[in-house]
Enzyme design. Structure first.
Site, PDB file in Angstrom:
ATOM      1  N   GLY A   8     -25.738 -38.684  34.179  1.00  0.00           N
ATOM      2  CA  GLY A   8     -26.774 -39.643  33.690  1.00  0.00           C
ATOM      3  C   GLY A   8     -26.028 -40.723  33.044  1.00  0.00           C
ATOM      4  N   ARG A  11     -26.990 -45.722  32.299  1.00  0.00           N
ATOM      5  CA  ARG A  11     -27.625 -46.772  31.122  1.00  0.00           C
ATOM      6  C   ARG A  11     -27.679 -45.839  29.694  1.00  0.00           C
ATOM      7  NH1 ARG A  11     -34.156 -46.316  32.242  1.00  0.00           N
ATOM      8  NH2 ARG A  11     -34.496 -44.154  31.945  1.00  0.00           N
ATOM      9  N   ASN A  60     -29.001 -36.042  41.584  1.00  0.00           N
ATOM     10  CA  ASN A  60     -30.024 -35.168  40.715  1.00  0.00           C
ATOM     11  C   ASN A  60     -29.510 -33.847  40.158  1.00  0.00           C
ATOM     12  OD1 ASN A  60     -31.817 -33.965  39.269  1.00  0.00           O
ATOM     13  ND2 ASN A  60     -33.452 -33.786  40.939  1.00  0.00           N
ATOM     14  N   VAL A  61     -28.773 -34.026  39.219  1.00  0.00           N
ATOM     15  CA  VAL A  61     -28.254 -32.608  38.803  1.00  0.00           C
ATOM     16  C   VAL A  61     -29.165 -31.577  38.424  1.00  0.00           C
ATOM     17  CG1 VAL A  61     -26.297 -33.811  37.462  1.00  0.00           C
ATOM     18  CG2 VAL A  61     -28.234 -32.966  36.203  1.00  0.00           C
ATOM     19  N   ASN A  87     -24.224 -35.274  30.397  1.00  0.00           N
ATOM     20  CA  ASN A  87     -25.291 -36.021  29.368  1.00  0.00           C
ATOM     21  C   ASN A  87     -26.650 -36.286  30.120  1.00  0.00           C
ATOM     22  OD1 ASN A  87     -25.876 -38.378  27.480  1.00  0.00           O
ATOM     23  ND2 ASN A  87     -26.280 -39.496  29.468  1.00  0.00           N
ATOM     24  N   SER A 142     -28.703 -32.415  21.195  1.00  0.00           N
ATOM     25  CA  SER A 142     -30.010 -33.383  20.230  1.00  0.00           C
ATOM     26  C   SER A 142     -29.782 -32.613  18.985  1.00  0.00           C
ATOM     27  CB  SER A 142     -31.174 -33.538  20.786  1.00  0.00           C
ATOM     28  OG  SER A 142     -32.125 -33.964  20.249  1.00  0.00           O
ATOM     29  N   TYR A 155     -38.152 -29.799  25.395  1.00  0.00           N
ATOM     30  CA  TYR A 155     -36.861 -30.656  25.068  1.00  0.00           C
ATOM     31  C   TYR A 155     -35.915 -30.068  24.273  1.00  0.00           C
ATOM     32  CZ  TYR A 155     -33.705 -34.501  24.518  1.00  0.00           C
ATOM     33  OH  TYR A 155     -32.614 -35.491  23.934  1.00  0.00           O
ATOM     34  N   ALA A 157     -36.110 -26.996  23.110  1.00  0.00           N
ATOM     35  CA  ALA A 157     -35.591 -25.597  23.710  1.00  0.00           C
ATOM     36  C   ALA A 157     -34.458 -25.745  24.747  1.00  0.00           C
ATOM     37  CB  ALA A 157     -36.601 -24.896  24.433  1.00  0.00           C
ATOM     38  N   LYS A 159     -31.935 -28.334  24.451  1.00  0.00           N
ATOM     39  CA  LYS A 159     -31.019 -28.912  23.775  1.00  0.00           C
ATOM     40  C   LYS A 159     -30.357 -27.645  22.958  1.00  0.00           C
ATOM     41  CE  LYS A 159     -30.561 -33.052  25.672  1.00  0.00           C
ATOM     42  NZ  LYS A 159     -29.423 -33.132  26.305  1.00  0.00           N
TER      43      LYS A 159
END
Length: 246
Positions: A8, A11, A60-61, A87, A142, A155, A157, A159
């Site tokens: 990822g 950017r 696409n991981v 990432n 995060s 999200y 959960a 992280k």
């Protein structure tokens, strides 16, 4: 030169990490999912600023086959692999009653299963690494893994799971491979710019003791430290300007 794969990384935070690793003397495999043009621009930017060689590979991981192929292609490109940065992640703001099980599972699939699959595929190559002070995995979590987040339960959960994955892999792969995690707070990127206006940013800034919003380079510097910290493994480094202190 050591070789680093950063998922990822076309950017935002991933791109800054790729640039930092290249500046530190790594050849770098950039990974992107959708925008080839953005990835090519990232390759040009990093190569122009460093002496490192950089390639971009689409994957696409969240697809285990694609994630495994990504590692194989990275190794084919440079003949080995010494460092991995997981990432790649996705997110969306959704109120829990409106969040479907499929959408919940998709975020965990990319953010957690993707990191697991890339690390698993990279493991035999990292075990063969002669990097000093040794090969490394740096996962990107995060602050929300510790604070939680309204409208982003999937999200947060995911992280939190990344933090647990980091600690487990650090124990499992020791002493040969160090596995650590960096947990950014609010960081200004093109994605956050699209969802936060000037007033939103002002309110966020007031909550941060250092008095400013995070930049991708702040996270990149932390990731580089964890890459080289030979006596640190299983740790999660908070990069949030003091908004969350643990």
């Amino acid at each position: 030169m050591p070789v680093a794969l950063v998922t990822g990384s076309s950017r935002g935070i991933g791109r800054a990490i790729a640039r930092q690793y290249a500046a530190d003397g790594c050849d770098v495999v950039l990974n992107y999912n959708t925008s080839e043009r953005t990835a090519e621009a990232a390759v040009d930017e990093v190569e122009a600023a460093t002496d490192s060689e950089v390639v971009a590979i689409q994957a696409n991981v969240g697809d285990p086959v694609a994630a495994t192929d990504l590692v194989d292609e990275a190794v084919d490109a440079f003949g080995g692999l010494d460092h991995v940065v997981n990432n790649a992640a996705i997110n969306e703001h959704v109120y829990t009653p409106d969040l479907s099980p499929d959408a919940f599972a998709n975020v965990l699939n990319v953010n957690v299963t993707g990191a697991f699959t890339v690390t698993k595929a990279a493991l035999p190559h990292l075990q063969d690494s002669a990097a000093t002070p040794g090969p490394s995995v740096v996962n990107v979590a995060s602050r929300l893994a510790f604070d939680g987040a309204a409208y982003e339960c999937h999200y947060a959960a995911s992280k939190a799971a990344v933090v647990g994955l980091t600690r487990s892999h650090a124990r499992e792969f020791a002493p040969e491979i160090r596995v650590n995690c960096v947990a950014p707070g609010y960081v200004e990127t093109d994605m956050t710019d699209a969802t936060n206006d000037a007033e939103d940013k002002r309110e966020r800034r007031e909550l941060i003791p250092v008095g400013r919003l995070g930049q991708p380079e702040d996270v990149a510097e932390a990731a580089a430290y964890l890459r080289d910290a030979g006596y640190v493994t299983g740790e999660t480094l908070q990069v949030n300007g003091g908004q969350l202190m643990r």
